[in-house]
Design a protein around this motif. Sequence first.
Motif, PDB file in Angstrom:
ATOM      1  N   ALA A 196       0.832  -1.198   0.000  1.00  0.00           N
ATOM      2  CA  ALA A 196       0.000   0.000   0.000  1.00  0.00           C
ATOM      3  C   ALA A 196       0.874   1.259   0.000  1.00  0.00           C
ATOM      4  CB  ALA A 196      -0.903  -0.015   1.229  1.00  0.00           C
ATOM      5  N   GLY A 235       2.619   1.466  -3.386  1.00  0.00           N
ATOM      6  CA  GLY A 235       1.633   1.680  -4.460  1.00  0.00           C
ATOM      7  C   GLY A 235       1.110   3.113  -4.468  1.00  0.00           C
ATOM      8  N   TYR A 236       0.718   3.579  -3.255  1.00  0.00           N
ATOM      9  CA  TYR A 236       0.153   4.924  -3.201  1.00  0.00           C
ATOM     10  C   TYR A 236       1.222   5.995  -3.375  1.00  0.00           C
ATOM     11  CZ  TYR A 236      -4.439   3.115  -2.180  1.00  0.00           C
ATOM     12  OH  TYR A 236      -5.631   2.466  -2.289  1.00  0.00           O
ATOM     13  N   ASP A 267       3.720   5.733  -5.429  1.00  0.00           N
ATOM     14  CA  ASP A 267       3.839   5.783  -6.887  1.00  0.00           C
ATOM     15  C   ASP A 267       2.697   6.602  -7.496  1.00  0.00           C
ATOM     16  OD1 ASP A 267       6.203   4.523  -7.417  1.00  0.00           O
ATOM     17  OD2 ASP A 267       5.303   2.509  -7.592  1.00  0.00           O
ATOM     18  N   LEU A 268       1.491   6.285  -7.014  1.00  0.00           N
ATOM     19  CA  LEU A 268       0.320   6.992  -7.553  1.00  0.00           C
ATOM     20  C   LEU A 268       0.425   8.492  -7.307  1.00  0.00           C
ATOM     21  CD1 LEU A 268      -2.949   4.957  -6.868  1.00  0.00           C
ATOM     22  CD2 LEU A 268      -2.066   5.771  -9.059  1.00  0.00           C
TER      23      LEU A 268
END
Lengths: 122, 579
Positions: free
Chosen positions: B348, B351-352, B354-355
């Motif tokens: 998480a 991933g976040y 990166d986002l």
Amino acid sequence: MKRVLVIEDNEINQDLIARRLVKKGYKVDFAIDGEKGLQLIESLQPDIVLLDMNLPVMDGWQVAEASKVNPKTKHIPIIALTAHAMAGDREKTLAAGCDEYQSKPIVFDELMKKIEKCLGSV
Amino acid sequence: MFSNDSQIGDFVKSAPKPKNEKERLAALKRLEILDTLPEQSYDDITKIASYVCQAPIALVSLIDGDRQWFKSRVGLDATETPRDIAFCAHAILEEELFYVPDSSKDERFADNPLVTGHPNVAFYAGAPLETAEGHRLGTLCVIDNKPRVFTDEQKDILTMLSRQVTQLLEYRVINENLKRETKIAKTMTRFFENSQDLMCVAGTDGFFKEVSPSFTEVLGYAVSELLGRPFLDFVHKDDIALTIKEVGKLAQGHRTVNFQNRYQTKDGRWLILSWTSSPSADGSTIYAIARDSTVEIQKQNELLKSYEEIKATRAELVRPKEEAIEASNAKSRFLANMSHELRTPMNAILGYSDLLIEEIDSSQPAVIEDVKKIKSAGDHLMRLINEILDLSKVEAGKMGVSRDTFKVAEVIGQVEGLVRSLIGKNQNKLAFDISKAPAAFNTDQEKYKQILINLISNSAKFTKSGNICVRVFEDNAAGVALMVTEISDSGIGIPTDKLESIFSEFSQVDESTTRLYGGTGLGLSICRKFADILGGKLSVKSELGKGSTFTLRLPSLAAKKSKSSSSQAPSKKGSKRAA
């Protein structure tokens, strides 16, 4: 618009995958366990399936095998997502009928390339 | 009587042998009387016989195999005569008194040399000496050299006297037996008196009947004390039940061997006695021998104790090792589980991050930089977690090995793609030489890639503006097809004394290295462990300040695979045949 079915029980992963895919212009549907996922593969007829292997009710291996023996769904490409990243996982998922394999944590550039490759080859 | 002088011998009538001759002779031999010296009691009887019968000759004659021998004789010099001319040989055939009033008128004896010559037997009367067993061993006889008439009274007296002689003979047996028994008894008594073992006769009523003097010596009690109290009085209270049980067995006729109980001495010590006992036929009496085995048993116990101690010590020595193994396994299991649990939240975070980096407005560069730092720290943590997971899997023996045949050039290409960004950081140049590499090779592809990436990252980290060269080649020198991968750099090098420890977990050359160069300290350790489980070897050569060369030698796993499949084939065949 290409339709992607994401079978994944983890909400964060669902969200992360979905947001990327939506940005890339895919339509995304979800299933949160293997059994529902298998039903949706048949009823939704998505262009591609992203399948987590570690699922409740029915695991990814069973879903892949069942989908690939069903004449109505066997043409639909499946990309296996697995957190195990163990030696032999790749072979095992391919043997279970998956068309590609993506280890977790997902490197999205890699995943996107694999999705495009699968869709292109269909 | 028509006798012919010239043929006297032919007319002598020898007496036949009695039916029980063999047993009779054996009984005679048992008396051990033949050829013994004269004895007063026999001589008295022959004298009485001679007087009473008024006969000049009286004899106690015993009939041996081929002679008659005289135990006692009155009026005769000869000690024996041949059996075949003996009157007594006839007499022993008769139950009653045998008597010849005038031998010259008796055809059985008329030609007998004892009749015709010395001592000119004219009259003979012999009473058989018949034992209780029914053997007539000889006679008491009287002889005269003129024919006689024997009165009934004389017959009676001779018969009575013959019974006295028989009695004397039988007493002789009894006497001999008595002597023998007395001798045995004396020996036994000496044995009993002098034995160091405790010998006793006890009743199943619980009392000693007789005790050897050694009882007094060993236990300190007077004989009267020992006989006057139940023997259980001397036995340790914890041994009483067992002792009663043992006596019960003896009373039922069973023997006891090596039964042990504790006896108290008069001065209060406890001795361990080992008993060997036999009961009498009726079970009322026990014949027992005991030995003081206190010292022996103490020694045994000491031996046993030291043996137990050695065993315990050994167990104690072994335990920490087992505990350490168990702890290590537990640690590996814990790490494997924990790593998995850690990866989910890390996914998480990464991933976040990166986002966010993708989605944040580029007008906010400071925020993007901050998020990049989160992402970078997250990547590092993730790598650490992954490496810990790998190591713990290897240590727990749960790291599987897959056998992939792959094109070497293809895999090297993939590795190059993955490390490119790393190489650029320190302005290094990376070169690959696979001109002498095998076209294809079989090993665990993912692990091989990971080893290469780790080694190249390691070189890249410790080399600045230098060269890193990866060379892959075949080596068949050892008779096995090995694929050798060499990663050389022109970096800072490794001190000689640290060459091996760099492969240990969380070990870099020193603490400052970590601060300067970063890294998890697990990369090389994983490389070494992977090389091991792939059946290969990872070694390093280095010169401080000039650079290091890591050499990975891997055997092909294809051969092993075919081996294992060929070993399966015969069993398949076998089962087919069985079917």
